[in-house]
Design an enzyme around this catalytic site. Structure first.
Site, PDB file in Angstrom:
ATOM      1  N   ASP A   1       6.391  57.120 -57.216  1.00 46.38           N
ATOM      2  CA  ASP A   1       5.396  57.686 -56.349  1.00 46.38           C
ATOM      3  C   ASP A   1       5.768  59.246 -56.499  1.00 46.38           C
ATOM      4  OD1 ASP A   1       3.802  58.560 -54.282  1.00 46.38           O
ATOM      5  OD2 ASP A   1       4.149  56.825 -52.984  1.00 46.38           O
TER       6      ASP A   1
ATOM      7  N   GLU B   1      -4.110  58.631 -55.902  1.00 40.35           N
ATOM      8  CA  GLU B   1      -4.724  58.385 -54.173  1.00 40.35           C
ATOM      9  C   GLU B   1      -5.710  59.641 -54.062  1.00 40.35           C
ATOM     10  OE1 GLU B   1      -3.063  58.612 -49.854  1.00 40.35           O
ATOM     11  OE2 GLU B   1      -2.374  60.201 -51.273  1.00 40.35           O
TER      12      GLU B   1
ATOM     13  N   HIS C   1       1.336  52.153 -46.477  1.00 40.43           N
ATOM     14  CA  HIS C   1       2.319  52.856 -45.505  1.00 40.43           C
ATOM     15  C   HIS C   1       1.224  53.885 -44.578  1.00 40.43           C
ATOM     16  CE1 HIS C   1       1.806  55.630 -48.861  1.00 40.43           C
ATOM     17  NE2 HIS C   1       2.405  56.584 -47.893  1.00 40.43           N
ATOM     18  N   ASP C   2       0.245  54.226 -44.873  1.00 42.42           N
ATOM     19  CA  ASP C   2      -0.382  55.102 -44.015  1.00 42.42           C
ATOM     20  C   ASP C   2      -1.408  54.435 -43.190  1.00 42.42           C
ATOM     21  OD1 ASP C   2       0.738  57.213 -45.158  1.00 42.42           O
ATOM     22  OD2 ASP C   2      -0.681  57.607 -46.843  1.00 42.42           O
TER      23      ASP C   2
END
Ligand code: GLC
Ligand code: CA
Length: 544
Positions: free
Chosen positions: A101, A244, A318-319
């Site tokens: 990431d 993203e 994860h958000d």
């Protein structure tokens, strides 16, 4: 032009790991790389092809690693470079690739570049960040940071403000500076040499900011920067790259995922994830899911990218809050609704991403009060809203439904202390429902949520129609059922899913009566002319 040979990532399924919550190997309460290595056989059993690890680089952990102070090393909390090499090698033995990431929009303020940059305006690193003149107390403009407060922070040494779209400890990098870009490319090539299988690019659509014009996302030079980045790095390997991009629409996504490989493999877009946000308000202010719109949006992305781009498919990360708590049912129908959501997603065209615990039907968490929470975004929002006079109850409700810690509680491995996540004190409490919901109870159980994910992943490998088939939405106006067909030359799928806890009137079209059922989420055959609560099935037949 579409490549003849199908790229590996088109038939792949990726599993996202949030390392600090996955598995702790040394009892310090924080998940780590050795913990991931321990669980590789579990992931192999699930059948995934790649693991995306949220950032494990050296970081002060202001935003759980999304604030990197050394891009070429592993944070001691997670292990060492040697552990990373071992993980890459051990994963490879099992046919699994490692995706890192990359947070390239900003670094940590503790990165040596920023430490230098703030010393003086003449410092060679000064221009690595985004600075503007001003006077203390009066920032250049009123732009706000995503985690609250002004996007500008004053540095007395240089008598300037620096720009930060996220926390003050996440200063934005200046992509206009070719030296910054070169540093980034060299770092990526260095990781490619170590054998990684790809990258996820954090908030990549925000790199080309123009703060004077108050532009953050989709800046004028964005695709120029991305093409250069791709040419200088990714295109030298056979990688999965996923950006993203909160601000992507299908037109932009076609650029990002152009089959000529000039940018990325695909992006994460969030149109389907933002439907419950009250228009004009913040993410904390929710309205009920407009289901017909959800279907229309999913269909739009499927149709528009067909043949000229590539979708990622995901419900969780994860958000985001846990999908089963969001669009499924945490109670009586937890298992069946978790499977329904999996079936509805994995039947579509694109590369599916499974977020840790999603394959077990893990749910949101409702901790008693704010002291249990860890996420900087929730903590800042709590302070701001309490100061603004919101009731404690309302603020906690927002965190319960929307907060990022919902997805960040430790992975539930078994029913032993701390869900088998750690022998020590976990950095954040485990969800008390681990006694019922855990991997050990599911892995060898043929009717488990885990087994459903396992089957969906293997179906994708067995029938090319999952990868290639063209998508067509059915029953557009139906308020309960999401149904679609996938078709390619030789075979066809019919996917139908009831998104509600009520029976949904449905009659299987004549032409599907004899079709084979590939997967379903109820053990007994359906004899009624309806889909049962949260029922979902995939039918398959060969084209005549
Ligand atoms: C992305 C990450 C999120 C992080 C933010 C800033 O949205 O997914 O976790 O806080 O970028 O880096
Ligand atoms: Ca540890």
């Amino acid at each position: 032009m579409e490549q003849k040979k199908i790229r590996w990532w088109k038939s792949a399924v990726v599993y996202q790991i949030y390392p600090r919550s996955f598995k702790d190997s040394n009892g310090d309460g924080i998940g780590d790389l050795q913990g991931v290595i321990e669980k590789l056989d579990y992931l192999k059993e699930l059948g995934v092809d790649a693991l995306w690890l949220s950032p494990v680089f050296t970081s002060p952990q202001d935003d759980n690693g999304y604030d990197i102070s050394n891009y070429r090393d592993i944070d001691p909390m997670f292990g060492t470079l040697k552990d990373m090499d071992e993980l890459i090698a051990e994963a490879k033995k099992r046919g699994i690739r490692i995706i890192l990431d990359l947070v390239l929009n900003h670094s940590s303020d503790e990165h040596p570049w920023f430490q230098e940059a703030k010393k003086s305006r003449e410092n060679p690193y000064h221009d690595y960040y985004v600075w503007r003149d001003g006077i203390p107390g009066t920032p250049p403009n009123d732009m706000k940071a995503a985690f609250g407060g002004s996007a500008w922070e004053w540095v007395p040494e240089v008598e300037q403000y620096y720009f930060h779209q996220f926390s003050v400890k996440q200063p934005d990098l200046n992509w206009e500076n070719p030296k910054v870009r070169r540093e980034i490319y060299d770092m990526i090539l260095w990781w490619m040499d170590r054998g990684v299988g790809g990258f996820r690019l954090d908030v990549i659509d925000q790199i080309a900011k123009e703060p004077d014009l108050k532009i953050t996302g989709n800046g004028p030079r964005l695709h120029e920067f991305i093409r250069e980045l791709s040419r200088e790095t990714f295109q030298k390997g056979d990688l999965l790259t996923v950006g993203e991009a909160w601000g992507a629409d299908p037109e932009k996504a076609k650029l990002y995922s152009n089959p000529d490989g000039s940018e990325f493999s695909m992006v994460f877009q969030f149109e389907h994830m933002m439907l419950e946000q009250e228009p004009g308000k913040e993410k904390w202010d929710r309205i009920p899911l407009p289901f017909v719109r959800l279907k229309r949006i999913l269909a739009k992305w499927q149709e528009e990218l067909y043949g000229c781009g590539w979708n990622s498919l995901f419900w969780d990360n994860h958000d985001l809050p846990r999908i089963v708590s969001r669009w499924g049912d945490e109670g009586k129908y937890r298992e069946v609704s978790a499977k329904m959501l999996a079936i509805a997603l994995h039947g579509m065209q694109g590369t599916p991403f499974v977020y840790q615990g999603e394959e077990l039907g893990m749910t949101n968490v409702h901790f008693p009060d704010i002291t249990w929470y860890r996420d900087i975004e929730s903590l800042n929002m709590y302070k701001e809203r309490m100061a603004a006079g919101y009731s404690e109850h309302a603020v906690m409700d927002s965190i319960y439904s929307t907060g990022r810690d919902n997805a960040r509680t430790p992975m539930q491995w078994d029913d032993s202390k701390n869900a088998g996540f750690t022998q020590g004190d976990p950095w954040m409490a485990v969800n008390p429902n681990y006694l019922q919901i855990n991997a050990a109870a599911q892995v060898h159980h043929p009717d488990s949520v885990f087994a459903c994910y396992q089957r969906l992943i293997s179906l994708r490998k067995s029938y090319p129609v999952f990868v290639e088939g063209r998508f067509r939405l059915l029953l557009e106006q139906d308020q309960q059922i999401f149904a679609y067909v996938r078709e390619c030359e030789k075979e066809k799928l019919l996917v139908c899913a009831n998104f509600t806890s009520r029976p949904a009137p449905f009659s299987l079209p004549e032409e599907w009566q004899e079709a084979e059922i590939l997967i379903q989420n109820y053990p007994e055959k359906n004899t009624e002319s309806c889909l049962r609560p949260y029922e979902a099935l995939i039918y398959r037949k060969t084209s005549e």
